[in-house]
Every structure is written in structure tokens, then in C-alpha cells.
Motif scaffolding. Structure first.
Motif, PDB file in Angstrom:
ATOM      1  N   ALA A 401      57.342  64.328 -26.096  1.00 32.81           N
ATOM      2  CA  ALA A 401      56.563  63.090 -26.083  1.00 32.81           C
ATOM      3  C   ALA A 401      55.068  63.372 -26.230  1.00 32.81           C
ATOM      4  N   ARG A 402      54.585  64.429 -25.539  1.00 32.30           N
ATOM      5  CA  ARG A 402      53.172  64.790 -25.680  1.00 32.30           C
ATOM      6  C   ARG A 402      52.885  65.290 -27.099  1.00 32.30           C
ATOM      7  N   GLU A 403      53.832  66.030 -27.637  1.00 31.00           N
ATOM      8  CA  GLU A 403      53.668  66.591 -28.974  1.00 31.00           C
ATOM      9  C   GLU A 403      53.678  65.503 -30.054  1.00 31.00           C
ATOM     10  N   SER A 404      54.361  64.393 -29.788  1.00 31.19           N
ATOM     11  CA  SER A 404      54.490  63.332 -30.798  1.00 31.19           C
ATOM     12  C   SER A 404      53.136  62.738 -31.170  1.00 31.19           C
ATOM     13  N   GLU A 405      52.198  62.700 -30.228  1.00 38.22           N
ATOM     14  CA  GLU A 405      50.875  62.161 -30.537  1.00 38.22           C
ATOM     15  C   GLU A 405      50.163  63.048 -31.561  1.00 38.22           C
ATOM     16  N   THR A 406      50.233  64.360 -31.338  1.00 39.01           N
ATOM     17  CA  THR A 406      49.617  65.295 -32.296  1.00 39.01           C
ATOM     18  C   THR A 406      50.308  65.212 -33.644  1.00 39.01           C
ATOM     19  N   ARG A 407      51.640  65.097 -33.622  1.00 38.13           N
ATOM     20  CA  ARG A 407      52.394  65.028 -34.869  1.00 38.13           C
ATOM     21  C   ARG A 407      52.020  63.776 -35.661  1.00 38.13           C
ATOM     22  N   ALA A 408      51.917  62.645 -34.992  1.00 35.61           N
ATOM     23  CA  ALA A 408      51.567  61.398 -35.671  1.00 35.61           C
ATOM     24  C   ALA A 408      50.162  61.472 -36.261  1.00 35.61           C
TER      25      ALA A 408
END
Length: 430
Positions: A401-408
Motif C-alpha cells: 500500500a505504501r509502495e502504491s503511491e510511489t508507483r502511481a
């Protein structure tokens, strides 16, 4: 005439000029090639080609235009063509008909800059008029640009749980972001190759008048040999879409790839928008994952107790082998006791048999106890491992979930850069 035409083509491809000897063949009534050869030699010599050009065009306008356009291109003097010749020679493209060898040769020569920026723009307008994107399967174009994509992308957060990366809710954003990054990289490769060609000493507009001997492709020369009657049987023709998809594949000629990328631009913009939207998908708050062959429901606060208990019950049922009463050992014990009783009144051999039977019964009971203990240890180990995995999976979901922000955020940058690259188009080199 044919011998002179063959010598002329060889001379043009090697040195970019006509042979020093003037043509000495006679005209052939109704045949376009003799006056076309005279017109070409006049053009290369700086003389007026109007009279033989008119005679050749009156006999076969399209063949004459195609011959002159390709001959001047392979000699590195494509700038000498008349603006109308390209249109006459090229004819009409269609999505329903194969591209002729002459059309592909002109396309290739124009892509390499044989006719300057105007020739490239001519081909682009021909392709734009067909609205290829309205009849295209976007997936085909993506596969052409970035073939061999992995079916599963494991993000760093799920490195310890690669099987979770296959769950659709988690796989879709990761695969979308990875595909978008690859598309951006391939588009950057095509546009940077085109720009480096433009900045090199041999730019795309062919100012140094490089003859065809320096080209990597021989299709224009092959078509010219066919036009003068020296070529073999023509090879199979391909469709417009097939050529464009081949031009996009890695390893294709950068000049052709730049034009194909321009055609694919509307398709890629739509694909980039979809991939960016998929990469922004929020990870689910709860998720059911397979762990050790059991489906465990994960919540933000931890594994679901009910699904964990059901999994533990399943492990207990499968791990503890049902074992009936030890009848064989009991029978041996009873028989041994009976033999002991008989030994008190009878032969001593009965005592030895009794000891043996009771010993064998004890060994069987000991073995049975060891198996039960091993089953219990296996079940306990599986249960503990399942609990540890479930706890680790919950933390992996938090990391995802934390990684999804960077990915987006990265996907948005990739989409913006991809759009910028394809917006520049082949004309940007000029």
C-alpha cells in the motif's frame, strides 16, 4: 537498352552519377523505359529532360515516375524529383490491399530522407489519411513495441510472497506500471535514435547525396531492377499493418520506426491513459491469499481468526494420520502373558517365547507413539509457519500500500513523458 539500364543502376548505386558513355540504344515504340532513361541521364547531367520525360509519361506515367523517384533516391539525388512525381509513383494506400513493392520502396527511401523533409511528410500524410488507429488492435501494437512482457511482475514489497503478486487485485497495478515504463523506454529509444541520426554527419535529409551502396536496405534497387526487366520474380507483399508493426519491433530501422511510431501515437496515448489509470488502483483493504495451500483472509489489523482456525483444523485433519487400536500389540501381550503362565508349569521355552512376544509388542507400541509424536510435531510446525506467514503477508500488504503511491507517481511521469515523446513525431528532427 537493358544492358545500359543495368550499368546505369550499378553506377548510380556506387557513385551517384551516370556512366560517362552516353546511351546509344534506339527508342522502342510504346515502351516507357527508353525515354525514361534519357530523361534520367538528362537530369543527372543538368540538361532539360522535358521532351523524353513527356514521351515516357505518355506511355506509362506511374512507372516512369516510380523509376525516376527511385533512381534519383539510390543515387543520393532525390532532391531533384518534381513534387508531383511522388504522388504519381506512390498511388493510393489501402488497409484492404497489400502494399506494393514500389510503394514500400518509396516509403523506405522517404523515411531515410532521400527526398528531404517533404518526402517524409508526404508518406506521413498518406498514412494519416487511412486512420489506422480506428482499425487497430491496441494489444498488437503494444506487443510489437515491447515483446516478451512478463506475465507476472513482483514488486519489492512482495518479494517474500511472489505468489501474492499473481492475485489480480495486486497484479493489475504492478503489471500496468511496468508495461508503461517499458513503453516509455522503447519510445525514448526510437526518438533518441532518430535524433542521434539527425545530429550525425549523415543526417536524414541526405544532404551529402549518399548513394544506395551506403544503405542498409536493398529494396529500392530490387524494385528498380524489376522495372528495367532484370529482376527475378517479385516476393510476397505484406499488408500496411504488418509493415507498421514490423517497423515498431526492437531492432527495426530507426527511420522506419519513427514513422511507425507517429502512426501508432493515437493508439499509444489511449493505452498510456489506461495503464496509468490501472497503476493508480487502490490496493484492497482486505484480501484472501493462498498460504501453504490454505486460503487466509487478511485484514489490516491481522489475519482473520475464523479463516486461520479453519486452516489449522484442516492442517490437524490432514497431518494427524488416523490410527486404530494397537490390536496386534495387545494380542502379543495377551499371548505373552499366557506363555508366562504356562512356563511356570511347563517347559522353559514358553518363557522365552513369552518374553519375545511381550518385547515385540512393546516395540510396536513404542513405534506407534513415535509416529503420533512426529505427526503432532509436523502439525505444530505447519500451524506455526502458517501463523508467521499470515502475519508476514499482512505486513507485506501494508508495504504494498505504501509502495502504491510511489508507483502511481512514477506511472504518471512515464505517461507524461511517453505522450511528450510521441507528440514530437518524426517532423521534430527537422
Amino acid at each position: 537498352m537493358h544492358r545500359y539500364a543495368e550499368a546505369l543502376l550499378a553506377h548510380l548505386a556506387a557513385k551517384g552519377t551516370a556512366p560517362p558513355a552516353a546511351p546509344s540504344f534506339s527508342d522502342v515504340p510504346g515502351y516507357w523505359l527508353p525515354p525514361a532513361l534519357e530523361a534520367l541521364v538528362a537530369l543527372l547531367s543538368g540538361d532539360d529532360p522535358l521532351e523524353p520525360l513527356s514521351r515516357a509519361a505518355g506511355r506509362d506515367q506511374q512507372q516512369t515516375a516510380l523509376f525516376l523517384c527511385l533512381a534519383l533516391a539510390v543515387s543520393g539525388q532525390g532532391s531533384r524529383i518534381h513534387a508531383s512525381w511522388l504522388g504519381t509513383a506512390f498511388g493510393e494506400l489501402s488497409l484492404d490491399r497489400p502494399v506494393s513493392h514500389g510503394q514500400r520502396s518509396l516509403w523506405l527511401a522517404a523515411a531515410r530522407g532521400a527526398y528531404g523533409p517533404a518526402g517524409k511528410i508526404f508518406v506521413l500524410r498518406k498514412l494519416d489519411a487511412l486512420a489506422v488507429q480506428e482499425h487497430a488492435d491496441p494489444e498488437q501494437w503494444v506487443q510489437a513495441l515491447v515483446p516478451g512482457e512478463p506475465s507476472v511482475v513482483v514488486p519489492p514489497s512482495l518479494a517474500d510472497f511472489p505468489e501474492m503478486a499473481e492475485i489480480p487485485e495486486l497484479a493489475r497495478p504492478s503489471v500496468a506500471a511496468a508495461r508503461l515504463a517499458r513503453l516509455r523506454g522503447r519510445c525514448a529509444e526510437i526518438t533518441s535514435a532518430r535524433q542521434s541520426e539527425h545530429d550525425s554527419p549523415a543526417p536524414l535529409d541526405n544532404n551529402p547525396a549518399t548513394p544506395a551502396a551506403a544503405w542498409a536496405e536493398d529494396e529500392p534497387l530490387a524494385v528498380l531492377r524489376t522495372l528495367i526487366g532484370q529482376g527475378g520474380p517479385a516476393g510476397p507483399m505484406a499488408s500496411l499493418s504488418s509493415y507498421l508493426l514490423d517497423d515498431l519491433r526492437p531492432g527495426a530501422d530507426p527511420h522506419l520506426a519513427a514513422i511507425a511510431l507517429h502512426v501508432a501515437a493515437p493508439i499509444l496515448r489511449g493505452v498510456a491513459e489506461e495503464l496509468e489509470a490501472d497503476s493508480r488502483l487502490e490496493p484492497p483493504a482486505t484480501l484472501t491469499v493462498p498460504l501453504l495451500g490454505h486460503r487466509i483472509h487478511l485484514r489490516p489489523e491481522g489475519p482473520d481468526a475464523a479463516s486461520l482456525a479453519a486452516a489449522e483444523e484442516s492442517i490437524l485433519t490432514e497431518g494427524m494420520v488416523p490410527r486404530g487400536r494397537p490390536w496386534a500389540a495387545l494380542v502379543l501381550i495377551v499371548a505373552g502373558v499366557a506363555c508366562l503362565a504356562g512356563a511356570a508349569l511347563g517347559p522353559h521355552l514358553l518363557a522365552a517365547a513369552a518374553v519375545a512376544m511381550i518385547g515385540l509388542a512393546g516395540w510396536q507400541l513404542w513405534q506407534r507413539r513415535k509416529l503420533i509424536e512426529a505427526d503432532a510435531r509436523y502439525v505444530a510446525g505447519q500451524v506455526n509457519e502458517l501463523k508467521e506467514l499470515a502475519e508476514g503477508a499482512v505486513w507485506a500488504l501494508h508495504a504494498y500500500a505504501r509502495e502504491s503511491e510511489t508507483r502511481a507517481k512514477q506511472a504518471a511521469e512515464d505517461a507524461a513523458e511517453l505522450t511528450r515523446l510521441i507528440r514530437r513525431g518524426p517532423r521534430a528532427a527537422h
